[in-house]
Design a protein around this motif. Structure first.
Motif, PDB file in Angstrom:
ATOM      1  N   GLN A  67      16.970 -97.754 -18.504  1.00  0.00           N
ATOM      2  CA  GLN A  67      15.579 -98.044 -18.871  1.00  0.00           C
ATOM      3  C   GLN A  67      14.785 -96.799 -19.262  1.00  0.00           C
ATOM      4  N   LEU A  68      15.315 -95.641 -18.963  1.00  0.00           N
ATOM      5  CA  LEU A  68      14.574 -94.402 -19.218  1.00  0.00           C
ATOM      6  C   LEU A  68      14.676 -94.037 -20.689  1.00  0.00           C
ATOM      7  N   LYS A  69      13.555 -93.984 -21.344  1.00  0.00           N
ATOM      8  CA  LYS A  69      13.507 -93.626 -22.758  1.00  0.00           C
ATOM      9  C   LYS A  69      13.137 -92.159 -22.868  1.00  0.00           C
ATOM     10  N   GLU A  70      14.028 -91.378 -23.430  1.00  0.00           N
ATOM     11  CA  GLU A  70      13.787 -89.946 -23.619  1.00  0.00           C
ATOM     12  C   GLU A  70      13.400 -89.260 -22.300  1.00  0.00           C
ATOM     13  N   TRP A  71      14.042 -89.667 -21.236  1.00  0.00           N
ATOM     14  CA  TRP A  71      13.758 -89.110 -19.918  1.00  0.00           C
ATOM     15  C   TRP A  71      15.067 -89.073 -19.156  1.00  0.00           C
ATOM     16  N   ASP A  72      15.315 -87.997 -18.471  1.00  0.00           N
ATOM     17  CA  ASP A  72      16.554 -87.841 -17.728  1.00  0.00           C
ATOM     18  C   ASP A  72      16.357 -88.297 -16.285  1.00  0.00           C
ATOM     19  N   PHE A  73      17.322 -89.039 -15.763  1.00  0.00           N
ATOM     20  CA  PHE A  73      17.244 -89.565 -14.405  1.00  0.00           C
ATOM     21  C   PHE A  73      17.003 -88.458 -13.380  1.00  0.00           C
ATOM     22  N   SER A  74      17.593 -87.290 -13.599  1.00  0.00           N
ATOM     23  CA  SER A  74      17.443 -86.192 -12.644  1.00  0.00           C
ATOM     24  C   SER A  74      16.010 -85.675 -12.561  1.00  0.00           C
ATOM     25  N   ARG A  75      15.183 -85.991 -13.568  1.00  0.00           N
ATOM     26  CA  ARG A  75      13.788 -85.553 -13.563  1.00  0.00           C
ATOM     27  C   ARG A  75      12.852 -86.534 -12.853  1.00  0.00           C
ATOM     28  N   VAL A  76      13.359 -87.693 -12.506  1.00  0.00           N
ATOM     29  CA  VAL A  76      12.549 -88.687 -11.797  1.00  0.00           C
ATOM     30  C   VAL A  76      12.366 -88.195 -10.363  1.00  0.00           C
ATOM     31  N   GLY A  77      11.134 -88.258  -9.871  1.00  0.00           N
ATOM     32  CA  GLY A  77      10.837 -87.818  -8.506  1.00  0.00           C
ATOM     33  C   GLY A  77      11.572 -88.639  -7.468  1.00  0.00           C
ATOM     34  N   GLU A  78      11.858 -88.031  -6.341  1.00  0.00           N
ATOM     35  CA  GLU A  78      12.624 -88.713  -5.294  1.00  0.00           C
ATOM     36  C   GLU A  78      11.897 -89.948  -4.749  1.00  0.00           C
ATOM     37  N   MET A  79      10.579 -89.890  -4.635  1.00  0.00           N
ATOM     38  CA  MET A  79       9.849 -91.058  -4.143  1.00  0.00           C
ATOM     39  C   MET A  79       9.923 -92.196  -5.164  1.00  0.00           C
ATOM     40  N   GLU A  80       9.758 -91.855  -6.447  1.00  0.00           N
ATOM     41  CA  GLU A  80       9.852 -92.870  -7.495  1.00  0.00           C
ATOM     42  C   GLU A  80      11.260 -93.473  -7.517  1.00  0.00           C
ATOM     43  N   LYS A  81      12.278 -92.621  -7.351  1.00  0.00           N
ATOM     44  CA  LYS A  81      13.657 -93.135  -7.300  1.00  0.00           C
ATOM     45  C   LYS A  81      13.826 -94.114  -6.142  1.00  0.00           C
ATOM     46  N   ALA A  82      13.287 -93.761  -4.979  1.00  0.00           N
ATOM     47  CA  ALA A  82      13.423 -94.625  -3.810  1.00  0.00           C
ATOM     48  C   ALA A  82      12.762 -95.986  -4.063  1.00  0.00           C
ATOM     49  N   ILE A  83      11.570 -95.958  -4.638  1.00  0.00           N
ATOM     50  CA  ILE A  83      10.856 -97.209  -4.942  1.00  0.00           C
ATOM     51  C   ILE A  83      11.635 -98.023  -5.963  1.00  0.00           C
ATOM     52  N   LEU A  84      12.103 -97.364  -7.013  1.00  0.00           N
ATOM     53  CA  LEU A  84      12.873 -98.061  -8.052  1.00  0.00           C
ATOM     54  C   LEU A  84      14.181 -98.613  -7.502  1.00  0.00           C
ATOM     55  N   ARG A  85      14.856 -97.833  -6.691  1.00  0.00           N
ATOM     56  CA  ARG A  85      16.138 -98.288  -6.140  1.00  0.00           C
ATOM     57  C   ARG A  85      15.969 -99.553  -5.303  1.00  0.00           C
ATOM     58  N   LEU A  86      14.940 -99.585  -4.481  1.00  0.00           N
ATOM     59  CA  LEU A  86      14.708-100.799  -3.700  1.00  0.00           C
ATOM     60  C   LEU A  86      14.342-101.957  -4.613  1.00  0.00           C
ATOM     61  N   GLY A  87      13.451-101.703  -5.568  1.00  0.00           N
ATOM     62  CA  GLY A  87      13.047-102.759  -6.492  1.00  0.00           C
ATOM     63  C   GLY A  87      14.214-103.319  -7.276  1.00  0.00           C
ATOM     64  N   VAL A  88      15.047-102.445  -7.805  1.00  0.00           N
ATOM     65  CA  VAL A  88      16.203-102.906  -8.582  1.00  0.00           C
ATOM     66  C   VAL A  88      17.176-103.663  -7.688  1.00  0.00           C
ATOM     67  N   TYR A  89      17.392-103.168  -6.483  1.00  0.00           N
ATOM     68  CA  TYR A  89      18.279-103.898  -5.566  1.00  0.00           C
ATOM     69  C   TYR A  89      17.769-105.319  -5.359  1.00  0.00           C
ATOM     70  N   GLU A  90      16.490-105.455  -5.077  1.00  0.00           N
ATOM     71  CA  GLU A  90      15.950-106.797  -4.815  1.00  0.00           C
ATOM     72  C   GLU A  90      15.998-107.682  -6.061  1.00  0.00           C
TER      73      GLU A  90
END
Length: 147
Positions: A67-90
């Protein structure tokens, strides 16, 4: 008694710790939940979310990366990753209504992140919902095309 929203908030914190390199957080999940007064059915709910997200972490991260357009996953903040990971899991692995999942993720993002992060989380989760039927193999090919 704790609510599901509160349980999700604790799961986000656990996923944040896990994503920040504390992979031993699993050993302390019972203590963390007890400390946060997450008990009984909400405790089981939180544990299912945490361990489910960890189990499918690779697949979840692939869907986020897609889903990341012109953005690298490694640049996503850890808190945002945590929120996204839970959201995607659900969204992908549970029967919870997608609108509820996105709303819960946005509320957590509002509490832990800035306005741009909240918009980012909304956009990524909305994209996940729109591409839910896309097989992981196809997502992986799009992300890592073979020459």
């Amino acid at each position: 008694m704790a609510t599901r929203s509160q349980a999700r908030g604790v799961v986000i914190q656990l996923l944040y710790a896990y994503g920040s390199g504390n992979d031993k957080i699993e050993d302390f999940i019972e203590e963390v939940l007890q400390e946060q007064k997450i008990k009984n059915t909400q405790k089981q709910f939180a544990m299912n979310l945490f361990f489910g997200a960890i189990k499918y972490l690779r697949e979840i991260d692939l869907r986020i990366t897609h889903q990341l357009k012109e953005w690298d996953f490694s640049r996503v903040g850890e808190m945002e990753k945590a929120i996204l990971r839970l959201g995607v899991y659900e969204i992908v692995y549970t029967l919870t209504d997608k609108a509820i999942v996105i709303n819960e993720a946005l509320e957590i993002a509002k509490n832990f992140c800035n306005d741009n992060s909240t918009k980012f989380v909304n956009g990524v989760l909305d994209g996940i919902c729109k591409n839910l039927q896309m097989p992981l193999e196809e997502i992986e090919k799009n992300i890592c095309p073979k020459d």
